[in-house]
Design a protein around this motif. Sequence first.
Motif, PDB file in Angstrom:
ATOM      1  N   PHE A 100      35.133  39.958  41.147  1.00 12.91           N
ATOM      2  CA  PHE A 100      35.215  39.913  42.602  1.00 12.91           C
ATOM      3  C   PHE A 100      36.384  38.997  42.938  1.00 12.91           C
ATOM      4  O   PHE A 100      36.480  37.888  42.392  1.00 12.91           O
ATOM      5  CB  PHE A 100      33.916  39.378  43.204  1.00 12.91           C
ATOM      6  N   SER A 101      37.282  39.457  43.806  1.00 19.47           N
ATOM      7  CA  SER A 101      38.526  38.730  44.049  1.00 19.47           C
ATOM      8  C   SER A 101      38.740  38.456  45.527  1.00 19.47           C
ATOM      9  O   SER A 101      38.637  39.370  46.355  1.00 19.47           O
ATOM     10  CB  SER A 101      39.726  39.532  43.517  1.00 19.47           C
ATOM     11  N   ALA A 102      39.041  37.197  45.852  1.00 25.37           N
ATOM     12  CA  ALA A 102      39.345  36.787  47.218  1.00 25.37           C
ATOM     13  C   ALA A 102      40.810  36.367  47.297  1.00 25.37           C
ATOM     14  O   ALA A 102      41.318  35.701  46.393  1.00 25.37           O
ATOM     15  CB  ALA A 102      38.449  35.626  47.637  1.00 25.37           C
ATOM     16  N   PRO A 103      41.510  36.739  48.367  1.00 22.37           N
ATOM     17  CA  PRO A 103      42.920  36.368  48.483  1.00 22.37           C
ATOM     18  C   PRO A 103      43.102  34.867  48.670  1.00 22.37           C
ATOM     19  O   PRO A 103      42.262  34.200  49.287  1.00 22.37           O
ATOM     20  CB  PRO A 103      43.395  37.139  49.720  1.00 22.37           C
ATOM     21  N   VAL A 104      44.189  34.345  48.121  1.00 25.28           N
ATOM     22  CA  VAL A 104      44.557  32.949  48.355  1.00 25.28           C
ATOM     23  C   VAL A 104      45.331  32.892  49.663  1.00 25.28           C
ATOM     24  O   VAL A 104      46.342  33.595  49.811  1.00 25.28           O
ATOM     25  CB  VAL A 104      45.414  32.403  47.197  1.00 25.28           C
ATOM     26  N   PRO A 105      44.881  32.120  50.635  1.00 26.65           N
ATOM     27  CA  PRO A 105      45.587  32.059  51.923  1.00 26.65           C
ATOM     28  C   PRO A 105      47.061  31.691  51.741  1.00 26.65           C
ATOM     29  O   PRO A 105      47.404  30.809  50.959  1.00 26.65           O
ATOM     30  CB  PRO A 105      44.833  30.965  52.684  1.00 26.65           C
ATOM     31  N   GLY A 106      47.912  32.425  52.441  1.00 27.82           N
ATOM     32  CA  GLY A 106      49.342  32.140  52.411  1.00 27.82           C
ATOM     33  C   GLY A 106      50.091  32.761  51.244  1.00 27.82           C
ATOM     34  O   GLY A 106      51.304  32.596  51.141  1.00 27.82           O
ATOM     35  N   VAL A 107      49.392  33.463  50.351  1.00 30.42           N
ATOM     36  CA  VAL A 107      50.044  34.111  49.214  1.00 30.42           C
ATOM     37  C   VAL A 107      49.789  35.612  49.313  1.00 30.42           C
ATOM     38  O   VAL A 107      48.652  36.060  49.155  1.00 30.42           O
ATOM     39  CB  VAL A 107      49.517  33.578  47.863  1.00 30.42           C
ATOM     40  N   ASP A 108      50.834  36.399  49.600  1.00 32.50           N
ATOM     41  CA  ASP A 108      50.708  37.837  49.781  1.00 32.50           C
ATOM     42  C   ASP A 108      51.686  38.544  48.841  1.00 32.50           C
ATOM     43  O   ASP A 108      52.866  38.679  49.153  1.00 32.50           O
ATOM     44  CB  ASP A 108      50.990  38.213  51.236  1.00 32.50           C
ATOM     45  N   VAL A 109      51.193  38.967  47.678  1.00 32.11           N
ATOM     46  CA  VAL A 109      52.091  39.596  46.706  1.00 32.11           C
ATOM     47  C   VAL A 109      52.522  40.996  47.147  1.00 32.11           C
ATOM     48  O   VAL A 109      53.506  41.516  46.627  1.00 32.11           O
ATOM     49  CB  VAL A 109      51.457  39.649  45.299  1.00 32.11           C
ATOM     50  N   ARG A 110      51.812  41.589  48.104  1.00 31.10           N
ATOM     51  CA  ARG A 110      52.283  42.879  48.623  1.00 31.10           C
ATOM     52  C   ARG A 110      53.517  42.686  49.490  1.00 31.10           C
ATOM     53  O   ARG A 110      54.452  43.484  49.450  1.00 31.10           O
ATOM     54  CB  ARG A 110      51.163  43.568  49.399  1.00 31.10           C
ATOM     55  N   ALA A 111      53.511  41.621  50.287  1.00 25.32           N
ATOM     56  CA  ALA A 111      54.674  41.343  51.138  1.00 25.32           C
ATOM     57  C   ALA A 111      55.836  40.778  50.326  1.00 25.32           C
ATOM     58  O   ALA A 111      56.998  41.032  50.637  1.00 25.32           O
ATOM     59  CB  ALA A 111      54.291  40.366  52.248  1.00 25.32           C
TER      60      ALA A 111
END
Length: 204
Positions: A131-142
């Motif tokens: 189960f994976s939650a995004p790290v705020p401020g880190v967007d590897v898609r962008a």
Amino acid sequence: MPRYTGFNHLAMVTGDMETTVRFWRDLLGMRIVAGLGHPGYRQYFFEVSPVDMIAFFEWDGVTPVEEKDHGAPVRGAVVFDHISVGVASDDDLWELKDRLEAAGFWCSELVDHGFIHSLYSFDPNGLAIEFSAPVPGVDVRAAPRMTDTHPVPAAQEGPDPVPGRWPPVTAPTPPPDRRVYPGEGDDFLRSKRNAWDTLERGPA
């Protein structure tokens, strides 16, 4: 390029649909949105998100696999390691950890991968789940990142599709030939039969 919308569904296998339903629907909270079946065969679809599902085939004689740690290297024929289900935040990871451990399932500690925080466990079939939650401020898609110290040559060309690497389509399927053939579940639209309705109303 095609317009991808996500994984419609991942198709897994179980020998015990009852236990699988209890885990994925009742413990993890994913609704059953479609159920196909007849003697010797079932396939149930569980809603992960508005666009993603996980499905399980049930076949006679299937047994749980031996658990293999997520990402542990193996040799020989292999095509699958684990699935990762996205959640909104770390709070969801902690809730899942508490629910799984209360139900007697092993869970890892939370792990920081830089762009996601992850929790690892297994379902009753031995399926390795993350189960994976995004790290705020880190967007590897962008802003895609590559930290492999020796990336393969194709990856060195960048994150975007490279045109001209495959033969072009020279004979697209003409509209009159674009047929869709009946498959399992074909009666969803043609039939009003619904096992849940029968259970709620009782037999006619």
